[in-house]
Design a protein around this motif. Structure first.
Motif, short mmCIF file in Angstrom:
data_model
loop_
_atom_site.label_atom_id
_atom_site.label_comp_id
_atom_site.label_asym_id
_atom_site.label_seq_id
_atom_site.Cartn_x
_atom_site.Cartn_y
_atom_site.Cartn_z
N THR A 126 21.56 -37.29 36.30
CA THR A 126 21.66 -35.96 35.71
C THR A 126 21.39 -35.91 34.21
O THR A 126 20.94 -34.89 33.70
N ALA A 127 21.67 -37.01 33.49
CA ALA A 127 21.57 -36.91 32.04
C ALA A 127 21.02 -38.14 31.33
O ALA A 127 20.22 -38.02 30.39
N VAL A 128 21.41 -39.32 31.76
CA VAL A 128 21.18 -40.51 30.94
C VAL A 128 19.72 -40.93 30.87
O VAL A 128 19.18 -41.16 29.79
N THR A 129 19.05 -41.07 32.02
CA THR A 129 17.69 -41.63 32.03
C THR A 129 16.72 -40.85 31.13
O THR A 129 16.06 -41.45 30.27
N PRO A 130 16.59 -39.53 31.27
CA PRO A 130 15.62 -38.83 30.40
C PRO A 130 15.96 -38.86 28.92
O PRO A 130 15.07 -39.01 28.08
N THR A 131 17.26 -38.76 28.57
CA THR A 131 17.61 -38.77 27.16
C THR A 131 17.49 -40.17 26.55
O THR A 131 17.09 -40.33 25.40
N GLU A 132 17.78 -41.21 27.34
CA GLU A 132 17.59 -42.58 26.86
C GLU A 132 16.10 -42.86 26.68
O GLU A 132 15.70 -43.55 25.76
N ARG A 133 15.29 -42.33 27.57
CA ARG A 133 13.83 -42.51 27.48
C ARG A 133 13.30 -41.92 26.17
O ARG A 133 12.52 -42.54 25.46
N ILE A 134 13.76 -40.71 25.83
CA ILE A 134 13.32 -40.06 24.60
C ILE A 134 13.82 -40.82 23.38
O ILE A 134 13.07 -41.07 22.43
N LYS A 135 15.08 -41.22 23.40
CA LYS A 135 15.65 -41.96 22.27
C LYS A 135 14.89 -43.25 22.02
O LYS A 135 14.50 -43.56 20.89
N THR A 136 14.64 -44.03 23.09
CA THR A 136 13.96 -45.31 22.95
C THR A 136 12.51 -45.12 22.50
O THR A 136 12.01 -45.87 21.65
N ALA A 137 11.84 -44.13 23.07
CA ALA A 137 10.45 -43.86 22.68
C ALA A 137 10.36 -43.47 21.21
O ALA A 137 9.43 -43.90 20.50
N LEU A 138 11.30 -42.69 20.71
CA LEU A 138 11.30 -42.29 19.29
C LEU A 138 11.49 -43.49 18.38
O LEU A 138 10.82 -43.64 17.35
N ILE A 139 12.43 -44.37 18.74
CA ILE A 139 12.69 -45.57 17.92
C ILE A 139 11.47 -46.49 17.91
O ILE A 139 11.08 -47.03 16.87
N ASP A 140 10.84 -46.67 19.07
CA ASP A 140 9.67 -47.53 19.18
C ASP A 140 8.49 -46.91 18.42
O ASP A 140 7.79 -47.58 17.66
N ASP A 141 8.28 -45.61 18.61
CA ASP A 141 7.16 -44.91 17.98
C ASP A 141 7.26 -44.95 16.45
O ASP A 141 6.24 -45.02 15.76
N ALA A 142 8.49 -44.91 15.93
CA ALA A 142 8.69 -44.88 14.47
C ALA A 142 8.25 -46.18 13.80
O ALA A 142 8.03 -46.22 12.58
N ARG A 143 8.08 -47.26 14.58
CA ARG A 143 7.69 -48.54 13.99
C ARG A 143 6.22 -48.56 13.57
O ARG A 143 5.85 -49.28 12.65
N ASN A 144 5.37 -47.81 14.27
CA ASN A 144 3.95 -47.87 13.92
C ASN A 144 3.20 -46.55 14.09
O ASN A 144 2.80 -45.94 13.11
N GLU A 145 3.04 -46.05 15.31
CA GLU A 145 2.17 -44.89 15.53
C GLU A 145 2.68 -43.60 14.89
O GLU A 145 1.92 -42.81 14.34
N ARG A 146 3.97 -43.36 15.02
CA ARG A 146 4.62 -42.16 14.46
C ARG A 146 3.93 -40.87 14.90
O ARG A 146 3.64 -39.99 14.09
N ARG A 147 3.67 -40.75 16.17
CA ARG A 147 3.05 -39.52 16.66
C ARG A 147 4.08 -38.51 17.15
O ARG A 147 3.75 -37.35 17.39
N PHE A 148 5.35 -38.92 17.31
CA PHE A 148 6.39 -38.00 17.73
C PHE A 148 7.11 -37.42 16.51
O PHE A 148 7.66 -38.16 15.70
N SER A 150 9.65 -35.12 16.67
CA SER A 150 11.06 -34.87 16.96
C SER A 150 11.32 -35.18 18.44
O SER A 150 10.39 -35.51 19.18
N GLY A 151 12.59 -35.07 18.82
CA GLY A 151 12.93 -35.31 20.21
C GLY A 151 12.24 -34.32 21.15
O GLY A 151 11.72 -34.71 22.22
N LEU A 152 12.20 -33.05 20.76
CA LEU A 152 11.55 -32.04 21.59
C LEU A 152 10.05 -32.29 21.69
O LEU A 152 9.45 -32.14 22.76
N HIS A 153 9.44 -32.69 20.55
CA HIS A 153 8.01 -32.97 20.56
C HIS A 153 7.71 -34.18 21.44
O HIS A 153 6.74 -34.18 22.21
N ALA A 154 8.56 -35.22 21.36
CA ALA A 154 8.37 -36.40 22.20
C ALA A 154 8.50 -36.05 23.67
O ALA A 154 7.72 -36.52 24.51
N THR A 155 9.47 -35.20 23.99
CA THR A 155 9.65 -34.77 25.38
C THR A 155 8.41 -34.06 25.89
O THR A 155 7.93 -34.31 27.01
N ARG A 156 7.86 -33.17 25.06
CA ARG A 156 6.68 -32.40 25.44
C ARG A 156 5.46 -33.31 25.64
O ARG A 156 4.73 -33.17 26.63
#
Length: 302
Positions: A126-148, A150-156
């Motif tokens: 109900t809650a954990v998998t999608p929000t953990e996916r967004i959180k982890t993707a944001l942390i990973d993306d911030a290391r190099n590509e930085r295409r996200f 915000s959280g909403l933008h990453a989700t989209r």
């Protein structure tokens, strides 16, 4: 039941609200350690090895990118934690109430663990998998590509590129982690609490914090491999659970499944104490409000 200063059963709406409040507080206060743990579990960039010391990771990110960088993905985790802990406290309390001994109000250790496992599976779906996916993707993306942005933008972006399954990337690893982590965390906490209740040990903020911290230690040591697999699966580009397992073995061998243990241990000792202490405090605040509302509604209906 989890709650507890008193022996009365906690109403479902109170369990849900108090769990959500506790989850939000715990996620925000301990996030920098969660950030550092996730950075270590992701694949290192070529020529830029990630240090194992969590405080060194935090210091380096703070110096290079500022305090805001340490809270990258925090909003997604806080929202997820409100939903996750609301759901798992709700289900755990209801399951425990259903199977508890009618005379003592306690459960056997195995039933405590089973109740926690069931609550963890529901929370993951109900809650954990999608929000953990967004959180982890944001942390990973911030290391190099930085295409996200915000959280909403990453989700989209993830939804547009991969559909709903993209938001549930790492579902197997996350569910295994949540089921086992909730079983050990909630189970251990309640086993300790039941032990204290039988011996008339007075519950207090310090006792609640201590029980929560012990539960955090047990949880971390028993479930770390699932957490590492989940993190690899939910990186910015995402991988399957099988691919995540293979990449961990290739990079670090079997020991890689316990990568980030020190950081997660530091966080769960701290966060476990905060989570359960906040939950107990929230129940004490919400219960009188709930009782007042139901009493008023009952009086009006009469």
């Amino acid at each position: 039941m989890v709650s507890g200063a008193n022996d009365a059963k906690t109403p479902p709406i109170v369990s849900l609200a108090a769990g959500g409040v506790a989850g939000g507080i715990e996620a925000f206060t301990s996030y920098p350690l969660e950030f550092a743990k996730t950075r270590v579990q992701l694949r290192s960039q070529k020529g830029i090895p990630t240090p194992r010391n969590p405080f060194l990771v935090v210091t380096q990110v703070y110096r290079k990118e500022g305090i805001r960088a340490l809270y990258k993905g925090c909003a997604a985790l806080v929202v997820g934690s409100i939903g996750k802990d609301g759901v798992r406290f709700l289900f755990f309390d209801q399951i425990k109430n259903s199977f508890a001994d009618p005379e003592t109000g306690t459960l056997s250790p195995l039933r405590n663990l089973a109740a926690g496992m069931t609550a963890g599976v529901v929370a993951s779906i109900t809650a954990v998998t999608p929000t953990e996916r967004i959180k982890t993707a944001l942390i990973d993306d911030a290391r190099n590509e930085r295409r996200f942005r915000s959280g909403l933008h990453a989700t989209r972006v993830i939804y547009q590129e991969h559909g709903i399954l993209g938001l549930y990337r790492g579902f197997a690893g996350t569910t295994l982690k949540q089921a086992s982590a909730t079983a050990f965390r909630m189970g251990t906490y309640n086993i300790l609490k039941d032990f204290e209740t039988k011996r008339d040990i007075q519950q207090s903020t310090l006792v609640n914090f201590g029980n929560g911290s012990v539960a955090g230690i047990v949880t971390t040591l028993c479930t770390q491999p699932f957490d590492v697999i989940k993190t690899r699966s939910q990186s910015a580009h995402g991988t399957s659970t099988v691919e995540a397992v293979k990449s961990i073995l290739l990079d670090y061998g079997v020991r890689g499944f316990w990568r980030g243990t020190t950081m997660r241990l530091g966080r769960t000792i701290f966060s476990g104490g905060i989570l359960f202490t906040s939950y107990e405090a929230a129940v004490k605040v919400i219960m009188p409000l709930y009782s007042g509302v139901t009493h008023t509604v009952g009086a009006d209906a009469a």
